[in-house]
Design a protein around this motif. Structure first.
Motif, short mmCIF file in Angstrom:
data_model
loop_
_atom_site.label_atom_id
_atom_site.label_comp_id
_atom_site.label_asym_id
_atom_site.label_seq_id
_atom_site.Cartn_x
_atom_site.Cartn_y
_atom_site.Cartn_z
N LEU A 346 0.75 -1.57 -0.16
CA LEU A 346 -0.30 -0.08 -0.25
C LEU A 346 1.25 1.34 0.13
CD1 LEU A 346 -2.48 -1.32 2.77
CD2 LEU A 346 -2.79 -1.21 -0.02
N GLU A 347 2.24 1.14 0.74
CA GLU A 347 3.07 2.19 0.59
C GLU A 347 3.09 2.57 -0.92
OE1 GLU A 347 4.75 1.05 3.47
OE2 GLU A 347 4.91 2.00 5.28
N ARG A 348 3.85 1.93 -1.52
CA ARG A 348 3.93 1.97 -3.03
C ARG A 348 2.86 2.12 -3.67
NH1 ARG A 348 7.73 -0.79 0.33
NH2 ARG A 348 9.79 -0.65 0.11
N GLU A 349 3.17 3.57 -4.22
CA GLU A 349 1.51 4.02 -4.77
C GLU A 349 1.58 3.39 -6.17
OE1 GLU A 349 -1.12 5.19 -4.27
OE2 GLU A 349 -0.75 5.70 -2.04
N TRP A 350 3.12 3.60 -6.91
CA TRP A 350 2.99 2.55 -8.01
C TRP A 350 2.10 1.58 -8.73
CZ3 TRP A 350 6.39 -1.10 -8.63
CH2 TRP A 350 6.90 -1.81 -7.72
N ILE A 351 1.89 0.93 -7.65
CA ILE A 351 1.76 -0.83 -7.95
C ILE A 351 0.29 -1.04 -7.64
CG2 ILE A 351 0.96 -3.00 -6.30
CD1 ILE A 351 4.20 -2.42 -5.55
N TYR A 368 1.94 -8.54 -8.58
CA TYR A 368 2.00 -7.32 -7.83
C TYR A 368 1.95 -7.03 -9.55
CZ TYR A 368 7.06 -6.74 -8.60
OH TYR A 368 8.01 -6.49 -9.16
N VAL A 369 1.00 -6.13 -9.80
CA VAL A 369 0.90 -4.92 -11.57
C VAL A 369 1.94 -3.56 -11.93
CG1 VAL A 369 -0.51 -4.03 -13.25
CG2 VAL A 369 -1.06 -6.47 -12.02
N GLY A 370 2.90 -3.02 -11.49
CA GLY A 370 3.02 -2.27 -11.47
C GLY A 370 3.90 -1.34 -13.09
N ASP A 371 4.68 -0.67 -12.87
CA ASP A 371 5.11 0.11 -14.26
C ASP A 371 6.71 -0.02 -14.06
OD1 ASP A 371 5.74 2.01 -12.48
OD2 ASP A 371 4.81 3.72 -13.17
N ARG A 372 6.66 -1.04 -12.98
CA ARG A 372 8.49 -1.31 -12.32
C ARG A 372 9.04 -2.63 -11.78
NH1 ARG A 372 9.24 3.41 -8.30
NH2 ARG A 372 8.04 4.64 -9.62
N THR A 373 9.77 -3.44 -11.51
CA THR A 373 10.04 -4.48 -10.50
C THR A 373 10.59 -3.76 -9.15
OG1 THR A 373 10.83 -5.42 -12.65
CG2 THR A 373 11.46 -6.25 -10.36
N LEU A 374 10.58 -5.07 -8.59
CA LEU A 374 11.15 -4.45 -6.71
C LEU A 374 12.02 -4.99 -6.71
CD1 LEU A 374 7.47 -5.93 -4.83
CD2 LEU A 374 8.24 -3.69 -4.86
N SER A 375 12.70 -3.77 -6.27
CA SER A 375 14.20 -4.36 -6.25
C SER A 375 14.50 -5.06 -5.16
CB SER A 375 15.03 -2.27 -6.03
OG SER A 375 14.22 -2.08 -4.01
N GLY A 376 15.96 -5.01 -4.72
CA GLY A 376 16.43 -6.11 -4.09
C GLY A 376 16.15 -5.33 -2.09
N ASP A 377 15.88 -3.72 -1.83
CA ASP A 377 15.79 -3.41 -0.80
C ASP A 377 14.49 -3.03 -0.30
OD1 ASP A 377 18.46 -2.29 -0.41
OD2 ASP A 377 18.07 -0.67 -0.84
N ASP A 378 13.78 -3.70 -1.60
CA ASP A 378 11.78 -3.24 -1.21
C ASP A 378 11.71 -4.66 -0.92
OD1 ASP A 378 11.12 -0.65 -2.36
OD2 ASP A 378 11.35 -2.31 -4.15
N HIS A 383 10.25 -9.13 4.07
CA HIS A 383 11.06 -10.29 4.23
C HIS A 383 10.93 -9.65 5.87
CE1 HIS A 383 11.73 -13.12 2.14
NE2 HIS A 383 12.50 -12.60 1.10
N ARG A 384 11.33 -8.38 6.46
CA ARG A 384 10.84 -7.76 7.25
C ARG A 384 10.21 -7.37 8.14
NH1 ARG A 384 15.41 -4.69 4.90
NH2 ARG A 384 14.22 -3.06 5.41
N HIS A 385 9.11 -7.14 7.10
CA HIS A 385 7.67 -6.76 7.82
C HIS A 385 6.62 -8.24 7.64
CE1 HIS A 385 3.97 -4.36 8.29
NE2 HIS A 385 2.94 -5.75 7.12
N PHE A 386 6.45 -9.25 6.90
CA PHE A 386 5.89 -10.19 7.33
C PHE A 386 6.56 -10.87 8.48
CE2 PHE A 386 4.11 -11.79 3.27
CZ PHE A 386 3.89 -10.17 2.74
N GLU A 387 7.30 -10.29 8.67
CA GLU A 387 8.28 -11.45 10.79
C GLU A 387 8.04 -10.83 11.09
OE1 GLU A 387 12.24 -12.39 9.38
OE2 GLU A 387 12.43 -13.79 7.75
N SER A 388 7.77 -9.34 11.48
CA SER A 388 7.84 -9.02 12.52
C SER A 388 5.92 -9.31 12.58
CB SER A 388 7.93 -7.15 12.41
OG SER A 388 6.78 -6.94 10.99
N ILE A 389 5.34 -9.13 11.58
CA ILE A 389 3.87 -9.50 12.12
C ILE A 389 3.80 -11.10 11.99
CG2 ILE A 389 1.85 -10.09 10.78
CD1 ILE A 389 2.31 -6.79 11.37
N LEU A 390 4.02 -12.40 11.55
CA LEU A 390 3.98 -13.26 12.30
C LEU A 390 5.08 -13.82 12.99
CD1 LEU A 390 3.67 -14.32 7.84
CD2 LEU A 390 2.03 -14.03 9.88
N GLN A 391 6.23 -13.29 13.88
CA GLN A 391 7.59 -13.81 14.06
C GLN A 391 7.66 -15.12 14.17
OE1 GLN A 391 7.48 -11.79 17.41
NE2 GLN A 391 6.87 -10.44 15.90
#
Length: 424
Positions: A346-351, A368-378, A383-391
């Motif tokens: 949701l934070e990436r409006e281009w998606i 996802y559908v968008g005009d660019r590909t997610l970067s390695g940092d993305d 990964h960090r966000h999923f693991e923080s939610i799922l523990q």
């Protein structure tokens, strides 16, 4: 003919519902219990139910002691109704959307349809809808829809219907041209339209209210719709089987208690406490042709206490969690709502469109559908966000697509649990 009778019969039922929503709890309970007794009596005339229930069951107080009706038993119930009534072509019927790949047929009589149409009319009118002003409904127009009669005759009131299966850009063009006072559609379609209008910098000057249903309306979708179109959103909780609940102007979801009984229970069939997530059971109150008694509709919702500042005495439910296949499963086997996982998307409006699929308790696919590909940092952030939610550690695959496929029903599914789909 039954469908037409249902539409005509909705008028007195609607007038009653305008009053009954403010009845005392005692008076409403008497009304509900009277119709429940008649429903149980009708059920016992059907061989399927006679095999399941003690023939003495006729008192409304015994509802919670009856067996839960699972979805896989519906074909047997439908066959029993056909055998009892003869030619199935004489019966009004509906077909569920089959999001799981297993569509199921239901039969309903004129009284059920009248109650259903009346409940929907109350939801719309109480949230400001005026049938004499321009409305655009982007919904299913398939022949098996239980609302087919409504879509055939509502055009007389200036209501226009478009199929939700049309290309999103085409729908956006039609919406801009029509500039309706009211817009009704599914949350994912509405969200897609809002993204297009936001990208174009366009508004709808005549729009007064948005109505949504048939899917879970996620908070981020509601916020985007209000931001882009500048109006509020009134949601409802409906299905092929019945019109279960609706959102009042103050934001509470009220059960259509004159139409259905809704129970929210745990995995053992016991009522859950307010604030807890549970399975939704439905008992119809007006369908004597094919009554549904404690039918497990396949959805999850949060239980809520009675009482709303709006003054209505109808029971309430909390947030609607969605279907089995829309809820994810944790390492303990418990279901949870997946919406917090969507924050990085949701934070990436281009998606422009996205979907999260759970393939294992620790394995996910982010599409996802968008005009660019997610970067390695993305990807690392995901990964960090999923693991923080799922523990717990997770594996995530990323798929950039031109278009995310629809479910068999024709709807988009933002969250899909393949574990739950495999169970069904």
């Amino acid at each position: 003919m039954q469908r037409l009778d249902g539409l005509i019969g909705a008028i007195p039922q609607y007038l009653l519902m305008l009053r009954s929503q403010y009845w005392s709890q005692e008076k409403l309970s008497r009304y509900v219990n009277g119709h429940l007794d008649a429903t149980l009596a009708a059920a016992l005339r059907i061989p399927f139910y006679r095999e399941r229930f003690d023939s003495k069951v006729s008192r409304s107080q015994e509802l919670t002691s009856l067996l839960i009706l699972p979805r896989y038993e519906i074909p047997r119930l439908a066959a029993s109704v056909r055998a009892l009534h003869g030619d199935a072509s004489l019966l009004a019927s509906g077909l569920t959307s089959g999001s799981t790949g297993n569509p199921v047929s239901f039969f309903y009589d004129a009284a059920h349809q009248a109650s259903r149409f009346a409940a929907r009319a109350r939801y719309l009118r109480e949230n400001g809808w005026n049938p004499l002003q321009r409305s655009l409904w982007i919904i299913s127009t398939r022949m098996q829809s239980p609302d087919l009669l409504f879509t055939e005759h509502a055009r007389l009131f200036g209501i226009r219907f478009l199929s939700h299966l049309l290309d999103m850009e085409q729908l956006a063009d039609s919406l801009r041209t029509m500039d309706p006072a009211y817009l009704y559609s599914y949350p994912v379609n509405l969200d897609g339209l809002a993204r297009i209008f936001e990208e174009r910098g366009e508004r709808l000057p005549s729009l007064r209210r948005i109505f949504s249903g048939s899917e879970v309306l996620e908070n981020s979708q509601r916020e985007r719709l209000s931001r882009v179109f500048g109006v509020g959103v009134s949601d409802n909780y409906g299905s092929t089987e019945a019109f279960l609940a609706w959102e009042c102007p103050l934001g509470s979801y009220h059960v259509n208690a004159e139409h259905v009984i809704v129970e929210i229970v745990d995995e053992d069939g016991r009522p859950v406490a307010p604030g807890k997530l549970g399975r939704v059971l439905v008992t119809t109150l007006h369908n004597r042709l094919m009554p549904l008694v404690r039918y497990e509709i396949g959805d999850y919702a949060i239980a809520a206490e009675r009482g709303c500042r709006c003054g209505r005495k109808l029971p309430r439910i909390g947030a609607i969690g969605g279907r089995d296949i829309n809820l994810f499963i944790d390492t303990d086997g418990k279901r949870f709502t997946p919406w917090p996982l969507f924050r990085p998307l949701l934070e990436r409006e281009w998606i422009r469109q996205d979907q999260i699929v759970q393939r294992g308790v620790d394995r996910f696919v982010v599409r996802y559908v968008g005009d660019r590909t997610l970067s390695g940092d993305d990807e690392a952030e995901f990964h960090r966000h999923f693991e923080s939610i799922l523990q717990s550690p997770t594996t995530i695959e990323f798929e950039r697509l031109e278009q995310i496929p629809r479910a068999p029903s024709g709807k988009f599914m933002m969250a899909l649990c393949e574990l739950a789909a495999a169970e069904q």
